[in-house]
Design a protein around this motif. Structure first.
Motif, PDB file in Angstrom:
ATOM      1  N   LEU A 184       0.820  -1.212   0.000  1.00  0.00           N
ATOM      2  CA  LEU A 184       0.000   0.000   0.000  1.00  0.00           C
ATOM      3  C   LEU A 184       0.852   1.260   0.000  1.00  0.00           C
ATOM      4  N   ARG A 188       1.320   4.106  -2.760  1.00  0.00           N
ATOM      5  CA  ARG A 188       0.893   5.475  -2.466  1.00  0.00           C
ATOM      6  C   ARG A 188       2.013   6.493  -2.657  1.00  0.00           C
ATOM      7  N   ASP A 228      -6.509   5.006   3.718  1.00  0.00           N
ATOM      8  CA  ASP A 228      -5.633   3.847   3.903  1.00  0.00           C
ATOM      9  C   ASP A 228      -5.727   3.277   5.313  1.00  0.00           C
TER      10      ASP A 228
END
Length: 264
Positions: A184, A188, A228
């Motif tokens: 993640l 990002r 997130d």
């Protein structure tokens, strides 16, 4: 215990939305096939195909994830020309053309096997659920502003729930919360979580506090993805719940606030 990845609230919204937007005549179905046919050939014409004769090791890897999730329908995998770590699913609603999972070259170049398994599994989750098909017919019927506020709200919540459920398929593909978090943040901002200097437990404690802050403030995310911290908290609950009852109980606050704090 391996839990069912299906979020019942998403499944119920899927039925509600599909009952409203499903094609009522052959022209609508033919229009969808024609639109998908255009996207299909655009993707096939400009992306690198991951096939036995073009990239055998990558093909084998992608197929292993597909088999792990027991995806029965035909899916083509491709490498697309995009900056950064990205993936998306072009989902077929017909039996004429297969669905396509597209991954950026950076995904293959920068992710380890567990992280890549998560990304492929996440995109296959969208193929399994056909949530993109619901969005297609919703947009076909209502456009941007044609739906009632209530139905538009349901569509937004459905989209957010769909991302949480796709994350569960990604987790089932890789089996690692650490790999999910690492993926993640590489995706990002290009940050390697393994260089953060904190333990997984420390990070999760901090993430829990961030998630609770967003929940209390009624700030849950954008139009398509929850924040997130919310996604990580939700998947951690899925990965640590002992049974379906515990999972449902622990997920309720997140799903409730996603529903009630999404702009109507």
């Amino acid at each position: 215990m391996k839990l069912n990845p299906v979020i019942i609230q998403r499944k119920n919204l899927h039925k509600k939305l599909w009952d409203d937007v499903r094609p009522q005549n052959a022209n609508d179905s033919e229009w969808e096939i024609g639109a998908y046919r255009f996207d299909f050939f655009e993707e096939c014409g400009f992306n690198f195909p991951i096939e036995v004769n073009t990239a055998p090791e990558l093909y084998k890897f992608c197929q292993s994830v597909k088999e792990k999730l027991n995806v029965q329908e035909e899916v083509w995998f491709q490498i697309k020309n995009r900056i950064g770590i990205q993936g998306n699913a072009i989902v077929s609603g017909n039996n004429i053309y297969p669905s396509i999972v597209r991954l950026s070259a950076s995904a293959f170049n920068q992710l380890n096997e567990d992280e890549l398994s998560f990304l492929i599994g996440h995109e296959l989750g969208h193929v399994i659920n056909k949530d993109v098909i619901v969005r297609f017919y919703y947009d076909l019927k209502y456009g941007k502003d044609g739906a009632s506020n209530k139905l538009a709200h349901s569509m937004k919540v459905y989209t957010l729930f769909s991302e949480l459920e796709a994350d569960r398929y990604g987790y089932l593909a890789c089996g690692s919360m650490e790999a999910y978090i690492s993926f993640l943040y590489k995706c990002r901002c290009g940050f390697d979580f393994n260089k953060s200097g904190v333990s997984f437990q420390q990070f999760m404690e901090g993430n829990h506090n961030r998630a609770q802050f967003f929940i209390k403030e009624g700030k849950m995310g954008g139009d398509t993805h929850p924040y997130d911290a919310i996604r990580i908290e939700a998947l951690h609950i899925f990965s640590t719940s002992k049974d379906a009852r515990e999972l449902s109980s622990r997920m309720y606050p997140i799903l409730y606030y996603l529903d009630h704090n999404t702009k109507k």
